[in-house]
Enzyme design. Sequence first.
Site, PDB file in Angstrom:
ATOM      1  N   ASP A  18      25.145  34.619  43.372  1.00 12.22           N
ATOM      2  CA  ASP A  18      25.444  33.976  44.651  1.00 12.22           C
ATOM      3  C   ASP A  18      24.179  33.348  45.256  1.00 12.22           C
ATOM      4  OD1 ASP A  18      26.865  33.471  47.099  1.00 12.22           O
ATOM      5  OD2 ASP A  18      25.925  35.273  47.935  1.00 12.22           O
ATOM      6  N   ASP A  31      23.708  32.301  49.283  1.00 13.24           N
ATOM      7  CA  ASP A  31      23.364  32.742  50.638  1.00 13.24           C
ATOM      8  C   ASP A  31      23.333  34.260  50.763  1.00 13.24           C
ATOM      9  OD1 ASP A  31      23.181  30.123  51.473  1.00 13.24           O
ATOM     10  OD2 ASP A  31      25.309  30.000  51.930  1.00 13.24           O
ATOM     11  N   ASP A  58      26.627  39.257  47.757  1.00 16.63           N
ATOM     12  CA  ASP A  58      26.468  40.131  48.921  1.00 16.63           C
ATOM     13  C   ASP A  58      27.795  40.376  49.652  1.00 16.63           C
ATOM     14  OD1 ASP A  58      26.274  37.305  49.828  1.00 16.63           O
ATOM     15  OD2 ASP A  58      26.185  38.271  51.788  1.00 16.63           O
TER      16      ASP A  58
END
Lengths: 175, 175
Positions: free
Chosen positions: B8, B10, B135
């Site tokens: 990922d 961000d 996240d």
Amino acid sequence: MQLSIAIDMDETIADPIKKAREWYYRDFGKTFTTEELHGKSLTDILPAEHKLKIREYLNTPGFFRDIDVFPHAQEVLEELNKKYKLFIVSAAMEFPTSLKDKYDWLQDNFPFLSWKQFCFCGDKSIVQTDIMIDDLTRNFAHFKGKPYLYSGHHNIHAEGFERILDWQDAVAKLL
Amino acid sequence: MQLSIAIDMDETIADPIKKAREWYYRDFGKTFTTEELHGKSLTDILPAEHKLKIREYLNTPGFFRDIDVFPHAQEVLEELNKKYKLFIVSAAMEFPTSLKDKYDWLQDNFPFLSWKQFCFCGDKSIVQTDIMIDDLTRNFAHFKGKPYLYSGHHNIHAEGFERILDWQDAVAKLL
């Protein structure tokens, strides 16, 4: 459970070739016949220096913003979107200036789709859905679902794939 | 055969929160403590009218262009890229003005990666790799491979996932 379906953009629902041919005619005063393109991609039949020109077109901001939609793609995708978990999957990353143009084009022409259904990648090997419709056989290389080859002049000689001839044919096969 | 890994952007390799906090401080003259953010996302702790401001930041062209890279992400991803088939998978489609910025940011900060390794989508449910580092636990909902939750203030209470605490921890777990 709804089956998922990944649908390609260029030469499946969108027609960049028509615009590339128009720009090529504008710049070089000539065009190509359907016979010349039979079994070939546009860049196959061009001299090397003109291939670079085609890449230049595809990298021009705005090129992908207003290209034609393939006939009946809109109404058929609207129906497919009711039956399937539908995703638009485009190998758009090769032409980064196209990303926003493609997003805006999808929102304009397929307003019943959400941005959650868009996927722009470099390599489709990590995309797995139940069904995939694509005009390039290389995108099926790692695909584990059911592939449908969307017929086009460049893939006319490809064998071993069930085809979708056009979006009306997709109605018979998928709806 | 090389295993594939989806990473990922961000709050996994990129730090948009730091910049959002800076802009928020510029506009409202206040900021948040690490304690306030414990177990919460930035928007959880803001009044409704300020949440819209955060969305406005994320929709500002250039916002994602120069955000900070997480410590050690560059050198660890360079090593992961030798061992795995590595893909950067970002749910970037929510903020379409970010698409080109994110592409350019990746090229600047991870020059050893190719555009073929980038994937910007709306919904990660169609992405299947052997390993995924993210996240947000919601991105694992349809994931069939091995998930690693990249630890952050907002997911501190999430249970049931093996965690990567930071990129040095990833070395121990994946290299």
